[in-house]
Design a protein around this motif. Structure first.
Motif, PDB file in Angstrom:
ATOM      1  N   LEU A 148     -41.855   4.379  17.969  1.00 25.45           N
ATOM      2  CA  LEU A 148     -41.928   5.655  17.275  1.00 25.45           C
ATOM      3  C   LEU A 148     -43.106   5.636  16.305  1.00 25.45           C
ATOM      4  N   ASP A 149     -43.739   6.757  16.102  1.00 23.91           N
ATOM      5  CA  ASP A 149     -43.528   8.103  16.570  1.00 23.91           C
ATOM      6  C   ASP A 149     -44.334   8.299  17.858  1.00 23.91           C
ATOM      7  N   LEU A 150     -43.787   9.097  18.779  1.00 21.75           N
ATOM      8  CA  LEU A 150     -44.434   9.313  20.069  1.00 21.75           C
ATOM      9  C   LEU A 150     -44.999  10.722  20.216  1.00 21.75           C
ATOM     10  N   GLY A 151     -45.223  11.394  19.091  1.00 23.12           N
ATOM     11  CA  GLY A 151     -45.887  12.682  19.197  1.00 23.12           C
ATOM     12  C   GLY A 151     -45.375  13.785  18.304  1.00 23.12           C
ATOM     13  N   ALA A 152     -44.390  13.500  17.449  1.00 24.87           N
ATOM     14  CA  ALA A 152     -43.894  14.552  16.561  1.00 24.87           C
ATOM     15  C   ALA A 152     -44.933  14.929  15.516  1.00 24.87           C
ATOM     16  N   ASN A 153     -45.668  13.924  15.010  1.00 22.34           N
ATOM     17  CA  ASN A 153     -46.691  14.155  13.985  1.00 22.34           C
ATOM     18  C   ASN A 153     -47.917  13.329  14.325  1.00 22.34           C
ATOM     19  N   VAL A 154     -49.045  13.981  14.533  1.00 19.04           N
ATOM     20  CA  VAL A 154     -50.253  13.241  14.900  1.00 19.04           C
ATOM     21  C   VAL A 154     -50.817  12.467  13.720  1.00 19.04           C
ATOM     22  N   ASP A 155     -50.531  12.906  12.513  1.00 21.42           N
ATOM     23  CA  ASP A 155     -50.944  12.183  11.308  1.00 21.42           C
ATOM     24  C   ASP A 155     -49.697  11.707  10.574  1.00 21.42           C
ATOM     25  N   ALA A 156     -49.800  10.555   9.936  1.00 23.74           N
ATOM     26  CA  ALA A 156     -48.671  10.029   9.179  1.00 23.74           C
ATOM     27  C   ALA A 156     -49.184   9.252   7.984  1.00 23.74           C
ATOM     28  N   SER A 157     -48.564   9.476   6.835  1.00 29.54           N
ATOM     29  CA  SER A 157     -48.898   8.720   5.633  1.00 29.54           C
ATOM     30  C   SER A 157     -48.197   7.370   5.680  1.00 29.54           C
ATOM     31  N   ALA A 158     -48.546   6.506   4.741  1.00 28.48           N
ATOM     32  CA  ALA A 158     -47.882   5.208   4.652  1.00 28.48           C
ATOM     33  C   ALA A 158     -46.391   5.386   4.410  1.00 28.48           C
ATOM     34  N   GLU A 159     -46.032   6.365   3.581  1.00 29.39           N
ATOM     35  CA  GLU A 159     -44.615   6.635   3.307  1.00 29.39           C
ATOM     36  C   GLU A 159     -43.897   7.095   4.574  1.00 29.39           C
ATOM     37  N   ASN A 160     -44.578   7.945   5.394  1.00 30.96           N
ATOM     38  CA  ASN A 160     -43.989   8.378   6.656  1.00 30.96           C
ATOM     39  C   ASN A 160     -43.734   7.180   7.570  1.00 30.96           C
ATOM     40  N   LEU A 161     -44.704   6.302   7.684  1.00 33.86           N
ATOM     41  CA  LEU A 161     -44.555   5.125   8.541  1.00 33.86           C
ATOM     42  C   LEU A 161     -43.414   4.232   8.044  1.00 33.86           C
ATOM     43  N   TYR A 162     -43.291   4.104   6.737  1.00 35.59           N
ATOM     44  CA  TYR A 162     -42.189   3.333   6.157  1.00 35.59           C
ATOM     45  C   TYR A 162     -40.849   3.955   6.547  1.00 35.59           C
ATOM     46  N   GLN A 163     -40.750   5.280   6.443  1.00 38.96           N
ATOM     47  CA  GLN A 163     -39.511   5.969   6.806  1.00 38.96           C
ATOM     48  C   GLN A 163     -39.229   5.845   8.302  1.00 38.96           C
ATOM     49  N   TYR A 164     -40.273   5.895   9.138  1.00 42.09           N
ATOM     50  CA  TYR A 164     -40.074   5.690  10.572  1.00 42.09           C
ATOM     51  C   TYR A 164     -39.479   4.301  10.825  1.00 42.09           C
ATOM     52  N   ALA A 165     -40.003   3.306  10.100  1.00 42.69           N
ATOM     53  CA  ALA A 165     -39.527   1.936  10.278  1.00 42.69           C
ATOM     54  C   ALA A 165     -38.051   1.819   9.885  1.00 42.69           C
ATOM     55  N   LEU A 166     -37.677   2.482   8.791  1.00 42.78           N
ATOM     56  CA  LEU A 166     -36.278   2.462   8.379  1.00 42.78           C
ATOM     57  C   LEU A 166     -35.384   3.048   9.462  1.00 42.78           C
ATOM     58  N   MET A 167     -35.738   4.253   9.926  1.00 39.28           N
ATOM     59  CA  MET A 167     -34.911   4.915  10.935  1.00 39.28           C
ATOM     60  C   MET A 167     -34.912   4.145  12.244  1.00 39.28           C
ATOM     61  N   GLY A 168     -36.067   3.608  12.628  1.00 35.83           N
ATOM     62  CA  GLY A 168     -36.147   2.842  13.873  1.00 35.83           C
ATOM     63  C   GLY A 168     -35.300   1.586  13.820  1.00 35.83           C
ATOM     64  N   SER A 169     -35.284   0.921  12.671  1.00 31.49           N
ATOM     65  CA  SER A 169     -34.480  -0.281  12.520  1.00 31.49           C
ATOM     66  C   SER A 169     -32.990   0.041  12.618  1.00 31.49           C
ATOM     67  N   LEU A 170     -32.577   1.129  11.963  1.00 31.85           N
ATOM     68  CA  LEU A 170     -31.174   1.536  12.036  1.00 31.85           C
ATOM     69  C   LEU A 170     -30.800   1.982  13.442  1.00 31.85           C
ATOM     70  N   MET A 171     -31.738   2.657  14.122  1.00 31.16           N
ATOM     71  CA  MET A 171     -31.492   3.094  15.500  1.00 31.16           C
ATOM     72  C   MET A 171     -31.299   1.884  16.417  1.00 31.16           C
ATOM     73  N   ALA A 172     -32.157   0.887  16.273  1.00 32.13           N
ATOM     74  CA  ALA A 172     -32.051  -0.309  17.109  1.00 32.13           C
ATOM     75  C   ALA A 172     -30.740  -1.043  16.847  1.00 32.13           C
ATOM     76  N   SER A 173     -30.300  -1.079  15.592  1.00 31.00           N
ATOM     77  CA  SER A 173     -29.027  -1.718  15.270  1.00 31.00           C
ATOM     78  C   SER A 173     -27.864  -1.000  15.937  1.00 31.00           C
ATOM     79  N   ALA A 174     -27.946   0.352  15.950  1.00 32.84           N
ATOM     80  CA  ALA A 174     -26.855   1.143  16.508  1.00 32.84           C
ATOM     81  C   ALA A 174     -26.840   1.120  18.031  1.00 32.84           C
ATOM     82  N   ILE A 175     -27.998   1.322  18.640  1.00 33.87           N
ATOM     83  CA  ILE A 175     -28.081   1.455  20.098  1.00 33.87           C
ATOM     84  C   ILE A 175     -28.080   0.100  20.801  1.00 33.87           C
ATOM     85  N   SER A 176     -28.860  -0.830  20.290  1.00 35.33           N
ATOM     86  CA  SER A 176     -29.056  -2.110  20.982  1.00 35.33           C
ATOM     87  C   SER A 176     -28.204  -3.236  20.404  1.00 35.33           C
TER      88      SER A 176
END
Length: 341
Positions: A148-176
């Motif tokens: 992630l991200d695969l196209g929702a936002n073409v630009d991302a700040s450092a804070e956005n990337l940090y938030q993506y990492a948080l959500m991605g980590s929680l998603m991986a814990s839940a799904i995998s």
């Protein structure tokens, strides 16, 4: 088995409503706990589901119903225009069914930008999350990797990337079912000095977070090598990486099929290697991995490829069903407050 109801936007994909109806029928046939609400132009959906005449003998399916939507968001429409003028489109109606509790998840093969805009407006974001992200599981050498991200936002700040990492980590814990998923940032090199300012700052933020198993930078070739369980990037980079990977997979499948269909010797070798080739082709087939999650929304929303066929859309429906069964939005929301900066 937990019962699940999904709203499927039947009108927005490139291949029309027939694919959505066929995929829905296949999905409820294989999963007795699943019900589907097909959202779209009722007369067209009824003709596909019941036959031209409802008395013709085609019975449809007791766990498939239809919700009326009088409009469709086209692929070339601006999200802002759709948001202002297409509130009665199939995409918006399907999302409102999730908001109102009539469905637990939504699947759409429609305009990505419009789906994201409607999702933010109708279902809303998690508190503290600035932007949503599109994520999906891609096959790797010994497992699968969330990107992630695969196209929702073409630009991302450092804070956005940090938030993506948080959500991605929680998603991986839940799904995998990974207690400490390995999280990495996609970069042009593994050295700390590499990358643009946003990526370097995001790396600093993640390194300070004790609750994320941050392993540093990875390169594009690492996506498929089981180096990380979650790989984070902005939408511009991620979309290109995804489409490139799908293109390479399609090329390899075609080359293998050509090699083992030419001449008697090629067909004989292909017959001998059929069990191994079958597993390999299934692993590489993009249709089997269709379905990307819109992370950040307070509900399960799955974006299917616009040109998805029945098999690919069925994979997206399976993905939505799994996320609903595992209560992914609730599990992410429950832990997000503790992890936010």
């Amino acid at each position: 088995m937990k019962s699940v109801t999904l709203a499927v936007d039947a009108m927005s994909g490139d291949r029309g409503a027939a694919v959505a109806v066929s995929a829905a029928l296949a999905a409820v046939t294989e999963n007795e706990a699943l019900s589907v609400i097909l959202v779209g132009i009722r007369s067209e959906l009824e003709a596909l589901l019941y036959g031209v005449d409802r008395d013709s003998g085609s019975a449809g399916h007791p766990r498939i119903s239809i919700a009326e939507a009088v409009d469709v968001v086209r692929m070339n429409e601006r999200p802002s225009h759709a948001l202002r003028h297409k509130q009665n489109a199939s995409m918006a109606v399907a999302l409102r069914l999730v908001r109102d509790g009539e469905a637990q998840g939504c699947v759409s093969a429609g305009n990505t930008g419009a789906l994201m805009a409607f999702g933010r407006s109708i279902i809303r974001m998690y508190p503290g999350i600035e932007r949503p992200a599109i994520t999906k599981l891609i096959p790797s050498l010994r497992g699968r990797c969330h990107v992630l991200d695969l196209g929702a936002n073409v630009d991302a700040s450092a804070e956005n990337l940090y938030q993506y990492a948080l959500m991605g980590s929680l998603m991986a814990s839940a799904i995998s079912d990974l207690p400490e998923p390995r999280v990495a940032l996609l970069n042009v090199g593994e050295e700390e000095i590499k990358g643009n300012e946003q990526v370097r700052l995001a790396s600093h933020l993640l390194a300070q977070c004790d609750t994320i198993n941050y392993i540093g930078y990875v390169e594009g070739s690492d996506l498929f090598r089981d180096v990380a369980d979650v790989v984070v990037c902005d939408g511009f980079v991620g979309n290109i990486a995804l489409k490139t990977g799908e293109g390479v997979a399609g090329l390899l499948i075609e080359l293998l099929e050509q090699a083992f269909s030419r001449g008697l010797y090629g067909r004989f070798v292909g017959w001998l290697a059929r069990p191994v080739l079958g597993r390999l082709l299934k692993l590489m087939d993009p249709a089997r991995h269709n379905g990307a999650s819109l992370l950040g929304l307070q509900g399960v929303v799955i974006k299917s490829h616009g040109n998805a066929n029945e098999r690919a859309l069925l994979a997206a429906i399976r993905q939505a069903t799994k996320e609903v069964e595992m209560e992914v939005p609730r599990r992410i929301n429950d832990r997000l407050d503790d992890l936010m900066l």
